[in-house]
Scaffold this active site. Structure first.
Site, short mmCIF file in Angstrom:
data_model
loop_
_atom_site.label_atom_id
_atom_site.label_comp_id
_atom_site.label_asym_id
_atom_site.label_seq_id
_atom_site.Cartn_x
_atom_site.Cartn_y
_atom_site.Cartn_z
N GLU A 290 -18.48 -4.81 -43.54
CA GLU A 290 -18.90 -5.72 -42.48
C GLU A 290 -20.05 -5.14 -41.67
O GLU A 290 -20.83 -5.87 -41.05
CB GLU A 290 -17.72 -6.04 -41.55
CG GLU A 290 -17.33 -7.50 -41.61
CD GLU A 290 -16.11 -7.85 -40.78
OE1 GLU A 290 -15.34 -8.68 -41.27
OE2 GLU A 290 -15.92 -7.32 -39.67
N HIS A 311 -6.24 5.13 -64.96
CA HIS A 311 -5.71 4.42 -66.13
C HIS A 311 -6.13 2.95 -66.13
O HIS A 311 -5.60 2.15 -66.90
CB HIS A 311 -4.19 4.56 -66.19
CG HIS A 311 -3.77 5.99 -66.34
ND1 HIS A 311 -3.40 6.53 -67.55
CD2 HIS A 311 -3.72 7.01 -65.44
CE1 HIS A 311 -3.12 7.82 -67.39
NE2 HIS A 311 -3.31 8.13 -66.11
N LYS A 425 -16.28 -19.95 -42.17
CA LYS A 425 -15.46 -20.57 -41.11
C LYS A 425 -16.00 -21.95 -40.77
O LYS A 425 -15.25 -22.89 -40.58
CB LYS A 425 -15.48 -19.70 -39.84
CG LYS A 425 -14.66 -18.45 -39.95
CD LYS A 425 -14.56 -17.79 -38.59
CE LYS A 425 -14.02 -16.38 -38.70
NZ LYS A 425 -14.25 -15.58 -37.52
O1 PA5 Z 1 -14.46 -6.39 -37.27
C1 PA5 Z 1 -14.37 -7.54 -36.88
O2 PA5 Z 1 -14.92 -7.91 -35.84
C2 PA5 Z 1 -13.53 -8.57 -37.61
O3 PA5 Z 1 -13.08 -8.10 -38.82
C3 PA5 Z 1 -12.34 -8.97 -36.78
O4 PA5 Z 1 -11.54 -7.86 -36.53
C4 PA5 Z 1 -11.51 -10.05 -37.48
O5 PA5 Z 1 -12.32 -11.12 -37.87
C5 PA5 Z 1 -10.43 -10.58 -36.53
O6 PA5 Z 1 -10.98 -11.06 -35.36
P1 PA5 Z 1 -10.12 -11.32 -34.08
O7 PA5 Z 1 -9.55 -10.03 -33.61
O8 PA5 Z 1 -11.07 -11.94 -33.08
O9 PA5 Z 1 -9.01 -12.28 -34.46
#
Ligand code: PA5
Length: 434
Positions: A290, A311, A425
């Site tokens: 990310e 394996h 989303k």
């Molecule tokens: O690193 C990030 O920002 C994302 O992976 C969030 O942790 C994930 O989308 C969950 O978001 P939230 O805590 O707002 O539900």
């Protein structure tokens, strides 16, 4: 005390010292951008100071709530997705028994810990409710935004379940919320119902939040020493803030990743010989994926559990397309001390190993694989961890967070946003006619 030692010898035939030297200025600048908060995403650097500027009152509150949860629940459900659960799951798996949830409470000494709200599988959710119907439960719903669909819909169902089982006031004793300090649907629900609440700091993104209450509350419920974890991270925050590239293994690792990427090594495999690292690898995948995967750039972070995956993936790593490099986590001192027994007339052909430590055998698999992969054209970095303690895992967490930030800046991306996550989303919400 230094718990990590990086070994870069497995890069010798792939990268020369001048290539590393060329990165000195870039690293210097990125170091300044991080420390002076002048780079991209500079409002999201709160993770850097979490171990040093910890709030002792909050730590006490976390420990008290963890004790309360241990008393009130057979099953503790952590509801969250992405950065809101992977860090906790990673750390808990490292220290709990491999069969923790199958053991009795008296052996485990804490509630079963289950993770939910990280998918929208009807089967998973139905199975969860079938499993908990006759159990005492407590939940920690974690969402920084407070609006993420997966945890939100699971929470709605769990809240209803708890209210039917314990009444509204009883449920309020068992629902712990970790979210934004003042905004969001989850925040508003928590305030209205007077749920115990913990805050995700504004300047810490989900994937950098394991050392906030997001990770610390579930980790404390598992009887893992959160202060040692923070102490280790604090130590790492000093050691890995050395500006000089040649003195800083964390910056070296970040620079080498980019050198390898520029040479066509587009996939990094984080490997471990301990199955308990499976979710640590998941946490690392989210952290780097990310953070770096944007502007049509980024190393693809993947993971393998050896020797299991030798394996299945071993063939591809050894002889497939040469676009992979590996980073291997090696625990130097294993405290299990388990030996292969001597057996008379065993017929299994293993007498040559009788009396040897299982960990010694595992380490020879590691040494043999390391050599084979390097010889086969796969650059390798080894992260040696002295032994598996909370203190050293704290160092490891901070090491990867800092390396990720540095690596992202070297790559020229903002390592602290995730604009691409919104695309699916948006489509999903249109389809759901929100
Ligand atoms: O690193 C990030 O920002 C994302 O992976 C969030 O942790 C994930 O989308 C969950 O978001 P939230 O805590 O707002 O539900």
């Amino acid at each position: 005390m230094q718990g990590l030692k990086l070994d870069f010898k497995g890069l010798n035939t792939f990268v020369n010292e001048f290539e590393l030297k060329n990165f000195e200025n870039i690293v210097f600048n990125a170091h300044d951008m991080l420390n002076n908060k002048t780079g991209l995403g500079n409002d999201m650097l709160g993770w850097m100071d979490l171990p040093t500027s910890r709030d002792e009152k909050e730590i006490e509150k976390i420990k008290e709530c963890a004790k309360k949860i241990q008393k009130q629940a057979d099953v503790f459900i952590v509801v969250g997705i992405g950065g809101s659960y992977l860090g906790a799951k990673a750390v808990i798996d490292l220290f709990d028994s491999s069969f923790s949830n199958l053991e009795s409470f008296s052996k485990r000494k804490h509630p079963q810990i289950i993770f939910a709200g990280n998918n929208m599988s009807a089967k998973y959710i139905k199975d969860l409710f079938k499993y908990i119907e006759d159990k005492d439960i407590a939940i920690n719903v974690i969402s920084k935004s407070g609006t993420t669909l997966e945890p939100a819909l699971t929470f709605r169902m769990l809240k209803l379940f708890l209210e039917e089982k314990y009444g509204i006031a009883g449920a309020a004793e068992r629902i712990y919320v970790t979210t934004d300090k003042e905004k969001g649907v989850l925040h508003d629900i928590a305030v209205k119902n007077d749920y115990p609440m913990f805050v995700v700091p504004d300047n810490v993104g989900g994937r950098y939040s394991v050392l906030t209450p997001v990770g610390l509350l579930p980790i404390a419920v598992a009887n893992i020493d959160i202060e040692d974890l923070l102490d280790g991270a604090q130590f790492a925050s000093y050691v890995y803030n050395e500006k000089n590239l040649t003195e800083n293994d964390c910056y070296k690792y970040a620079a080498y990743r980019n050198i390898l990427y520029n040479k066509g090594k587009r996939i990094e495999l984080l490997a471990s010989y301990e199955p308990s690292f499976r979710y640590f690898i998941e946490w690392y995948k989210q952290l780097f994926g990310e953070s770096e995967g944007k502007d049509h750039k980024g190393i693809f972070p993947a993971g393998v559990n050896f020797t299991t995956d030798l394996h299945s993936m071993g063939q591809l790593i050894q002889e497939g397309k040469r676009n992979i490099f590996e980073t291997v986590i090696n625990i130097e001192l294993d405290r299990t001390f388990l030996q292969l027994p001597e057996v008379k007339n065993s017929m299994d052909g293993l007498d040559y190993l009788a009396g040897k430590d299982i960990d010694f055998i595992n380490k020879q698999a590691f040494n043999g694989t390391l050599k084979a992969h390097i010889d086969g054209g796969v650059p390798n970095v080894v992260i040696n961890i002295k032994d598996l303690t909370e203190y050293n895992v704290g160092q490891l967490i901070y090491f990867f967070e800092k390396a990720c930030a540095m690596s992202g800046y070297i790559l020229g991306v903002n390592p602290f946003n995730q604009p691409g996550v919104e695309s699916y989303k948006k489509n999903m919400m249109e389809l759901l006619k929100k």
